[in-house]
Scaffold this active site. Sequence first.
Site, PDB file in Angstrom:
ATOM      1  N   HIS A 142       8.955   3.216   8.869  1.00 21.21           N
ATOM      2  CA  HIS A 142       8.683   2.398  10.052  1.00 21.21           C
ATOM      3  C   HIS A 142       7.453   2.951  10.777  1.00 21.21           C
ATOM      4  O   HIS A 142       7.345   4.166  10.967  1.00 21.21           O
ATOM      5  CB  HIS A 142       9.899   2.408  10.979  1.00 21.21           C
TER       6      HIS A 142
ATOM      7  N   SER B 122       0.842  -1.212   0.000  1.00 20.27           N
ATOM      8  CA  SER B 122       0.000   0.000   0.000  1.00 20.27           C
ATOM      9  C   SER B 122       0.874   1.257   0.000  1.00 20.27           C
ATOM     10  O   SER B 122       0.491   2.280  -0.588  1.00 20.27           O
ATOM     11  CB  SER B 122      -0.961   0.003   1.190  1.00 20.27           C
TER      12      SER B 122
HETATM   13  C1  GRF Z   1       4.119  -0.721   6.850  1.00 22.19           C
HETATM   14  O1  GRF Z   1       3.442  -0.559   8.071  1.00 22.19           O
HETATM   15  C2  GRF Z   1       5.580  -0.416   6.991  1.00 22.19           C
HETATM   16  O2  GRF Z   1       5.862   0.640   7.853  1.00 22.19           O
HETATM   17  C3  GRF Z   1       6.084  -1.710   7.598  1.00 22.19           C
HETATM   18  O3  GRF Z   1       5.385  -2.716   6.898  1.00 22.19           O
HETATM   19  C4  GRF Z   1       4.126  -2.192   6.456  1.00 22.19           C
HETATM   20  C5  GRF Z   1       4.038  -2.395   4.967  1.00 22.19           C
HETATM   21  O4  GRF Z   1       2.769  -2.094   4.455  1.00 22.19           O
HETATM   22  N1  GRF Z   1       7.522  -1.799   7.524  1.00 22.19           N
HETATM   23  P1  GRF Z   1       2.528  -2.105   2.887  1.00 22.19           P
HETATM   24  O5  GRF Z   1       3.130  -3.397   2.354  1.00 22.19           O
HETATM   25  O6  GRF Z   1       3.196  -0.904   2.304  1.00 22.19           O
HETATM   26  O7  GRF Z   1       1.047  -2.072   2.713  1.00 22.19           O
END
Ligand code: GRF
Length: 204
Positions: A113, A20
Amino acid sequence: MTSRSADLFGLAVLVSGNGSNLQAIIDACADGTLGAEVKVVISNRPDAYALTRAADAGVPTLVIEQGDQPRRVYDSELARAVATVGVDLVVLAGWDRLLSEAFVTHHTVVNLHPAKPGVFPGLGAIEKAFSGWLDGTVTSGGVMVHFVPDEGVDDGPVIETEEVPFEPDDTLETFTERVHATEHRVVVKAIDKVIALAARQPLR
Ligand code: GRF
């Protein structure tokens, strides 16, 4: 696909899952919010939905699995793959591996993060913040994007951060949704800041 200009800031986005945040970056490039182009999406997991998002947007993808390679050998292979494409910045957007110096000494890397700087490094940051709120030890959540200068876990000079306050009726689900919505904004703002920085001084 939108026509691309050679002077756009080139991005490699490394993903392992849903993507996402990758989608937010692709959308921001497409609508001109970012003067950037995602030149490649690389996943260590062939089943990552992020790969479908990239393909739907016409962005080239690579799947590079670690297999039984030692960590540093794998990271060197990744670094070479990124160098072959040629990008200005590597964005870790839901990338589930800790990159060693075999990668981070070769490229400028930023990581997203879902916590405030210095808080809850590693996996489960959203869940840890939420349970801290329930037991009264945590007052707010947050997200950050930071440079990755070395092998530190979710640690490095902060580029952009935003607090995510708790709301009285929050459940883990509603809080998680707000964290993710915040990430989608913050990751784009952070990349925009890096582009501005790169216009003033070489990144490495
Ligand atoms: C996000 O919360 C990012 O901060 C963490 O993993 C998640 C990934 O979400 N490291 P997406 O794959 O971008 O939807």
